[in-house]
Scaffold this motif. Structure first.
Motif, PDB file in Angstrom:
ATOM      1  N   ALA A  70       0.856  -1.191   0.000  1.00 27.60           N
ATOM      2  CA  ALA A  70       0.000   0.000   0.000  1.00 27.60           C
ATOM      3  C   ALA A  70       0.893   1.243   0.000  1.00 27.60           C
ATOM      4  O   ALA A  70       2.076   1.155   0.348  1.00 27.60           O
ATOM      5  CB  ALA A  70      -0.885  -0.015   1.247  1.00 27.60           C
ATOM      6  N   PRO A  71       0.346   2.407  -0.369  1.00 28.03           N
ATOM      7  CA  PRO A  71       1.144   3.631  -0.311  1.00 28.03           C
ATOM      8  C   PRO A  71       1.740   3.827   1.085  1.00 28.03           C
ATOM      9  O   PRO A  71       1.037   3.684   2.091  1.00 28.03           O
ATOM     10  CB  PRO A  71       0.128   4.724  -0.649  1.00 28.03           C
ATOM     11  N   GLY A  72       3.016   4.119   1.154  1.00 18.44           N
ATOM     12  CA  GLY A  72       3.680   4.344   2.440  1.00 18.44           C
ATOM     13  C   GLY A  72       4.189   3.073   3.099  1.00 18.44           C
ATOM     14  O   GLY A  72       4.849   3.130   4.144  1.00 18.44           O
ATOM     15  N   ALA A  73       3.862   1.912   2.527  1.00 17.89           N
ATOM     16  CA  ALA A  73       4.287   0.636   3.132  1.00 17.89           C
ATOM     17  C   ALA A  73       5.707   0.276   2.695  1.00 17.89           C
ATOM     18  O   ALA A  73       6.256   0.868   1.765  1.00 17.89           O
ATOM     19  CB  ALA A  73       3.320  -0.465   2.725  1.00 17.89           C
ATOM     20  N   CYS A  74       6.291  -0.679   3.392  1.00 15.49           N
ATOM     21  CA  CYS A  74       7.652  -1.109   3.030  1.00 15.49           C
ATOM     22  C   CYS A  74       7.790  -2.617   3.200  1.00 15.49           C
ATOM     23  O   CYS A  74       6.898  -3.286   3.733  1.00 15.49           O
ATOM     24  CB  CYS A  74       8.693  -0.390   3.895  1.00 15.49           C
ATOM     25  N   LEU A  75       8.897  -3.114   2.707  1.00 17.14           N
ATOM     26  CA  LEU A  75       9.235  -4.537   2.835  1.00 17.14           C
ATOM     27  C   LEU A  75      10.448  -4.658   3.751  1.00 17.14           C
ATOM     28  O   LEU A  75      11.457  -3.979   3.536  1.00 17.14           O
ATOM     29  CB  LEU A  75       9.572  -5.114   1.450  1.00 17.14           C
ATOM     30  N   ILE A  76      10.341  -5.514   4.762  1.00 18.51           N
ATOM     31  CA  ILE A  76      11.484  -5.819   5.616  1.00 18.51           C
ATOM     32  C   ILE A  76      12.044  -7.176   5.186  1.00 18.51           C
ATOM     33  O   ILE A  76      11.307  -8.163   5.081  1.00 18.51           O
ATOM     34  CB  ILE A  76      11.077  -5.893   7.108  1.00 18.51           C
ATOM     35  N   VAL A  77      13.330  -7.208   4.921  1.00 17.97           N
ATOM     36  CA  VAL A  77      14.010  -8.457   4.569  1.00 17.97           C
ATOM     37  C   VAL A  77      14.994  -8.786   5.680  1.00 17.97           C
ATOM     38  O   VAL A  77      15.807  -7.947   6.074  1.00 17.97           O
ATOM     39  CB  VAL A  77      14.781  -8.315   3.226  1.00 17.97           C
ATOM     40  N   ALA A  78      14.893 -10.006   6.203  1.00 18.59           N
ATOM     41  CA  ALA A  78      15.894 -10.500   7.155  1.00 18.59           C
ATOM     42  C   ALA A  78      16.686 -11.580   6.429  1.00 18.59           C
ATOM     43  O   ALA A  78      16.111 -12.554   5.937  1.00 18.59           O
ATOM     44  CB  ALA A  78      15.221 -11.072   8.395  1.00 18.59           C
ATOM     45  N   ASP A  79      17.978 -11.357   6.312  1.00 16.39           N
ATOM     46  CA  ASP A  79      18.803 -12.363   5.616  1.00 16.39           C
ATOM     47  C   ASP A  79      20.168 -12.417   6.290  1.00 16.39           C
ATOM     48  O   ASP A  79      20.401 -11.712   7.275  1.00 16.39           O
ATOM     49  CB  ASP A  79      18.889 -12.048   4.112  1.00 16.39           C
ATOM     50  N   GLU A  80      21.057 -13.231   5.771  1.00 12.16           N
ATOM     51  CA  GLU A  80      22.286 -13.545   6.503  1.00 12.16           C
ATOM     52  C   GLU A  80      23.199 -12.317   6.685  1.00 12.16           C
ATOM     53  O   GLU A  80      23.414 -11.546   5.758  1.00 12.16           O
ATOM     54  CB  GLU A  80      23.071 -14.652   5.780  1.00 12.16           C
TER      55      GLU A  80
END
Ligand SMILES: C[S@@+](CC[C@H](N)C(=O)[O-])C[C@H]1O[C@@H](n2cnc3c(N)ncnc32)[C@H](O)[C@@H]1O
Length: 156
Positions: A70-80
């Motif tokens: 959605a507008p203003g949303a983000c993706l959090i990625v947890a990786d090594e």
């Protein structure tokens, strides 16, 4: 909350864990290729845990996720939390991640073709490259201390 994975066993455990904790009515877990998510649904937050380095086609998956934000949303990625560049000898984290990579993540990620063949040792620069190609404008490394994981915020 919706959770997706290609792995039927992982989804079965996720459903069981949700039921055991009394939140089954609030979550939905589904066996699904995230690259095929419908862009009609809009989410305030997406999280990918320990999986971008496993994706045979990370740019397609990250693009699909960007489209459901959605507008203003983000993706959090947890990786090594691997080093920024290759150095020899590597530190203990590099060594264990290369071990996982050779015997699990890399062959698994290459079983589906075509595949970019990332492997467990996904450096921050590689994630930044995938994110840019998937149309994200910004990638920030979040100030979260963890021995093995690095947390990224991807902003469309
Ligand atoms: C290392 S496992 C991590 C699983 C889980 N997120 C966790 O932290 O326990 C990586 C997962 O990515 C899933 N995966 C790979 N490609 C996918 C895709 N295109 N769509 C959905 N899941 C995918 C695999 O099935 C695998 O379960």
């Amino acid at each position: 909350m919706h959770g997706y994975d290609l792995d039927t066993t992982g989804i079965k455990f996720a459903k069981q864990n949700a039921a055991d904790r009394g939140v089954a009515e609030r979550v939905r877990f589904q066996v699904k290729d995230v690259a095929e998510l419908s862009s009609k649904a809009k989410y305030d937050l997406a999280i990918v845990v320990e999986a971008v380095h496993d994706l045979s086609q990370p740019i397609e998956v990250l693009t699909a996720i960007r489209k459901i934000l959605a507008p203003g949303a983000c993706l959090i990625v947890a990786d090594e939390r691997v080093a920024d560049t290759f150095t020899a000898p590597g530190d203990p984290v590099e060594r264990i991640m290369y071990g996982f990579s050779m015997f699990a993540c890399l062959p698994n990620g290459m079983a589906d073709q075509p595949s970019v063949g990332t492997g467990t040792v996904m450096r921050a620069s590689t994630l930044r490259d995938y994110a840019a190609k998937a149309g994200f404008k910004d990638v920030q490394v979040l100030p979260i201390e963890h021995q093995l994981l690095r947390f990224y915020r991807l902003t469309p």
